[in-house]
Design a protein around this motif. Structure first.
Motif, PDB file in Angstrom:
ATOM      1  N   ARG A   1       0.753  -1.142  -0.078  1.00  0.00           N
ATOM      2  CA  ARG A   1      -0.042  -0.020  -0.021  1.00  0.00           C
ATOM      3  C   ARG A   1       0.888   1.235  -0.160  1.00  0.00           C
ATOM      4  NH1 ARG A   1      -4.189  -1.925   4.654  1.00  0.00           N
ATOM      5  NH2 ARG A   1      -4.501   0.351   4.633  1.00  0.00           N
ATOM      6  N   TRP A   2       1.471   1.546  -1.111  1.00  0.00           N
ATOM      7  CA  TRP A   2       2.555   2.296  -1.205  1.00  0.00           C
ATOM      8  C   TRP A   2       2.206   3.756  -1.020  1.00  0.00           C
ATOM      9  CZ3 TRP A   2       6.502  -0.361  -0.743  1.00  0.00           C
ATOM     10  CH2 TRP A   2       6.619  -1.787  -1.448  1.00  0.00           C
ATOM     11  N   ASP A   3       0.943   4.422  -1.396  1.00  0.00           N
ATOM     12  CA  ASP A   3       0.719   5.686  -0.924  1.00  0.00           C
ATOM     13  C   ASP A   3       0.474   6.004   0.466  1.00  0.00           C
ATOM     14  OD1 ASP A   3       0.774   6.364  -3.814  1.00  0.00           O
ATOM     15  OD2 ASP A   3      -1.354   6.293  -4.055  1.00  0.00           O
ATOM     16  N   GLU A   4      -0.204   5.012   1.055  1.00  0.00           N
ATOM     17  CA  GLU A   4      -0.132   5.266   2.654  1.00  0.00           C
ATOM     18  C   GLU A   4       1.110   5.027   3.185  1.00  0.00           C
ATOM     19  OE1 GLU A   4      -4.053   3.114   4.301  1.00  0.00           O
ATOM     20  OE2 GLU A   4      -3.422   2.127   2.230  1.00  0.00           O
ATOM     21  N   ALA A   5       2.057   3.989   2.747  1.00  0.00           N
ATOM     22  CA  ALA A   5       3.330   3.676   3.333  1.00  0.00           C
ATOM     23  C   ALA A   5       4.164   5.165   3.125  1.00  0.00           C
ATOM     24  CB  ALA A   5       4.074   2.763   2.545  1.00  0.00           C
ATOM     25  N   THR A   6       3.910   5.872   2.033  1.00  0.00           N
ATOM     26  CA  THR A   6       4.690   7.153   1.559  1.00  0.00           C
ATOM     27  C   THR A   6       4.546   8.226   2.678  1.00  0.00           C
ATOM     28  OG1 THR A   6       4.881   6.648  -0.743  1.00  0.00           O
ATOM     29  CG2 THR A   6       4.895   9.039  -0.092  1.00  0.00           C
ATOM     30  N   SER A   7       3.055   8.205   2.959  1.00  0.00           N
ATOM     31  CA  SER A   7       2.553   9.216   3.916  1.00  0.00           C
ATOM     32  C   SER A   7       3.289   9.177   5.490  1.00  0.00           C
ATOM     33  CB  SER A   7       1.149   9.031   4.089  1.00  0.00           C
ATOM     34  OG  SER A   7       0.650  10.429   5.065  1.00  0.00           O
ATOM     35  N   TRP A   8       3.371   7.741   5.681  1.00  0.00           N
ATOM     36  CA  TRP A   8       3.812   7.468   7.297  1.00  0.00           C
ATOM     37  C   TRP A   8       5.498   7.638   7.115  1.00  0.00           C
ATOM     38  CZ3 TRP A   8       1.154   7.671  11.478  1.00  0.00           C
ATOM     39  CH2 TRP A   8      -0.247   7.513  11.263  1.00  0.00           C
ATOM     40  N   THR A   9       5.704   7.380   5.847  1.00  0.00           N
ATOM     41  CA  THR A   9       7.290   7.508   5.918  1.00  0.00           C
ATOM     42  C   THR A   9       7.860   8.974   5.939  1.00  0.00           C
ATOM     43  OG1 THR A   9       7.650   5.419   4.383  1.00  0.00           O
ATOM     44  CG2 THR A   9       9.464   7.155   4.237  1.00  0.00           C
ATOM     45  N   GLU A  10       6.855   9.799   5.153  1.00  0.00           N
ATOM     46  CA  GLU A  10       7.346  11.219   5.299  1.00  0.00           C
ATOM     47  C   GLU A  10       7.134  11.594   6.761  1.00  0.00           C
ATOM     48  OE1 GLU A  10       6.145  12.803   0.981  1.00  0.00           O
ATOM     49  OE2 GLU A  10       4.694  12.565   2.386  1.00  0.00           O
ATOM     50  N   ARG A  11       6.014  11.295   7.242  1.00  0.00           N
ATOM     51  CA  ARG A  11       6.103  11.690   8.954  1.00  0.00           C
ATOM     52  C   ARG A  11       6.832  11.249   9.820  1.00  0.00           C
ATOM     53  NH1 ARG A  11      -0.035  10.569  11.748  1.00  0.00           N
ATOM     54  NH2 ARG A  11       0.470  11.273  13.977  1.00  0.00           N
TER      55      ARG A  11
ATOM     56  N   ALA B   1      12.849   3.688   3.418  1.00  0.00           N
ATOM     57  CA  ALA B   1      12.079   4.988   2.815  1.00  0.00           C
ATOM     58  C   ALA B   1      12.295   4.994   1.496  1.00  0.00           C
ATOM     59  CB  ALA B   1      12.673   6.043   3.584  1.00  0.00           C
ATOM     60  N   ALA B   2      13.708   4.607   1.059  1.00  0.00           N
ATOM     61  CA  ALA B   2      13.991   4.561  -0.657  1.00  0.00           C
ATOM     62  C   ALA B   2      12.923   3.556  -1.322  1.00  0.00           C
ATOM     63  CB  ALA B   2      15.446   4.242  -0.635  1.00  0.00           C
ATOM     64  N   THR B   3      12.803   2.434  -0.751  1.00  0.00           N
ATOM     65  CA  THR B   3      11.783   1.662  -1.225  1.00  0.00           C
ATOM     66  C   THR B   3      10.432   2.000  -1.384  1.00  0.00           C
ATOM     67  OG1 THR B   3      13.309  -0.480  -0.670  1.00  0.00           O
ATOM     68  CG2 THR B   3      10.822  -0.711  -1.283  1.00  0.00           C
ATOM     69  N   VAL B   4      10.042   2.566  -0.333  1.00  0.00           N
ATOM     70  CA  VAL B   4       8.573   3.089  -0.517  1.00  0.00           C
ATOM     71  C   VAL B   4       8.712   4.251  -1.414  1.00  0.00           C
ATOM     72  CG1 VAL B   4       6.885   4.614   1.055  1.00  0.00           C
ATOM     73  CG2 VAL B   4       8.102   2.658   1.805  1.00  0.00           C
ATOM     74  N   PHE B   5       9.393   5.131  -1.336  1.00  0.00           N
ATOM     75  CA  PHE B   5       9.410   6.237  -2.402  1.00  0.00           C
ATOM     76  C   PHE B   5       9.485   5.783  -3.845  1.00  0.00           C
ATOM     77  CE2 PHE B   5      11.246   9.031   1.212  1.00  0.00           C
ATOM     78  CZ  PHE B   5       9.668   9.600   1.507  1.00  0.00           C
ATOM     79  N   GLN B   6      10.395   4.931  -4.101  1.00  0.00           N
ATOM     80  CA  GLN B   6      10.559   4.331  -5.366  1.00  0.00           C
ATOM     81  C   GLN B   6       9.321   3.811  -5.921  1.00  0.00           C
ATOM     82  OE1 GLN B   6      14.129   2.143  -5.733  1.00  0.00           O
ATOM     83  NE2 GLN B   6      13.980   1.960  -8.081  1.00  0.00           N
ATOM     84  N   ARG B   7       8.766   2.768  -5.202  1.00  0.00           N
ATOM     85  CA  ARG B   7       7.658   2.026  -5.500  1.00  0.00           C
ATOM     86  C   ARG B   7       6.421   2.969  -5.745  1.00  0.00           C
ATOM     87  NH1 ARG B   7       7.824  -3.523  -5.391  1.00  0.00           N
ATOM     88  NH2 ARG B   7       6.107  -3.500  -6.509  1.00  0.00           N
ATOM     89  N   ALA B   8       6.264   4.111  -5.043  1.00  0.00           N
ATOM     90  CA  ALA B   8       5.186   4.961  -5.131  1.00  0.00           C
ATOM     91  C   ALA B   8       5.225   6.089  -6.279  1.00  0.00           C
ATOM     92  CB  ALA B   8       5.291   5.872  -3.707  1.00  0.00           C
TER      93      ALA B   8
END
Length: 359
Positions: free
Chosen positions: A161-171, A187-194
């Protein structure tokens, strides 16, 4: 879960049982408080199975009684959860906490405490989707720590669930801008997959140093190259090489290739020549062709002609002689060009007769 974590899990039992708290759960009898304290001590001594059996029995016994009994049942289930967790039975521990949370006499703050712990246990049991739902519920009422944010980001990433993961990673990054390598890689994986390649690359670059595994340097350079930033990829690789994180034949050849892609072919040629001279790289046709290509792209005519002649003489291939002829012609070396074209023709390469007419 470690014994220390188990002890933390049950640490509030006596406090909740013997003292008045914000929501004032029903008062417990002295016998029940004494029994809870005794089970707590046994749990601290590692008697998981004995405590678990006794706590489950007591929880079942009291769950249908009055308000005080039901509150006691919830506390026994907390102890049972601690016992199950201490024995490595995470799913069973989570189920005990779920049942404890359902007791209406349980104060809201205690339900939330158990909710958060249940989420961790569900995650440890591989029930990631359930764990995420519980964490998201908990976060509706609590900000949580930076560890909570990273934990939820990782769980969401596991579910893709990359978009949600991105939000929590940024937080998480807002409070932890220079996280440890494992979190930086997440963080790199989440951003890349998003689909946020630049953010992914920035995250990877921030973690690079001499102690980082070589694969992290390779991944950062590859990502930069995929974003069309060849110069940045070459700079990352060069830094990794200088730091000693990258080494060996394959990494050296990639260093050369990246400099070619980045528009610094002369540097690529110099590295390659030095490597061939000291036998860091094998002196074979593939590397000789790479050297010739590097000097040609660097527009060093003398070096390029010498390099291509070396390749043609070693391979004796008509295509290599023809390439030497074309380069010589472009450099104004007519005699060399004509000789090379004759060699190409003799090896079956079709050559326009105009290349040979002045001989």
């Amino acid at each position: 879960m470690t014994l220390r974590a188990v002890i933390r899990l049950i640490a509030c039992v006596v406090l909740l049982a013997s003292a008045s708290v914000a929501a004032d759960p029903p008062a417990l009898s002295g016998d029940i408080i004494a029994d809870l304290e005794r089970l707590q001590r046994q749990l601290q001594q590692g008697e998981h199975d004995r405590v678990g059996e006794r706590a489950r029995t007591q929880a079942s016994r009291f769950e249908g009684g009055n308000a005080a009994d039901r509150w006691a049942s919830a506390l026994y289930r907390q102890l049972a959860a601690g016992a199950e967790a201490g024995a490595g039975r995470h799913e069973a521990a989570a189920e005990q906490l779920r049942q404890a949370r359902r007791v209406q006499e349980t104060p809201l703050h205690q339900r939330d405490r158990w909710l958060r712990e249940e989420a961790r246990l569900r995650s440890a049991a591989g029930q990631t989707e359930v764990a995420v739902a519980l964490w998201l519920d908990w976060h509706q009422r609590h900000d949580g720590s930076v560890d909570d944010h990273w934990r939820l980001a990782r769980a969401l990433a596991e579910l893709e669930r990359w978009d949600e993961a991105t939000s929590w990673t940024e937080r998480a990054l807002a409070d932890d801008p220079t996280p440890e390598q494992r979190r930086q890689a997440l963080a790199a994986t989440v951003f890349q997959r998003a689909g946020r390649g630049e953010a992914a690359l920035a995250s990877l670059e921030a973690a690079l140093n001499a102690q980082v595994e070589p694969e992290a340097w390779r991944r950062a350079a590859a990502l930069a190259q995929s974003l069309g930033e060849a110069e940045r990829a070459a700079a990352i690789w060069e830094a990794g090489w200088q730091a000693g994180a990258l080494a060996g034949e394959e990494d050296l050849r990639q260093r050369v290739e990246l400099h070619l892609a980045a528009g610094t072919p002369a540097r690529a040629a110099e590295y390659l020549e030095a490597a061939l001279a000291d036998e860091t790289l094998p002196d074979n046709l593939d590397n000789r062709r790479l050297l010739a290509r590097a000097w040609e792209e660097a527009r060093d005519r003398g070096q390029a002609l010498n390099a291509w002649r070396e390749v043609a003489e070693r391979s004796d291939a008509g295509s290599d002689w023809r390439r030497l002829g074309l380069l010589a012609h472009a450099c104004g070396q007519g005699e060399i060009a004509q000789d090379a074209m004759l060699q190409a023709q003799a090896r079956g390469v079709e050559v326009d007769e105009r290349w040979l007419s002045s001989r």
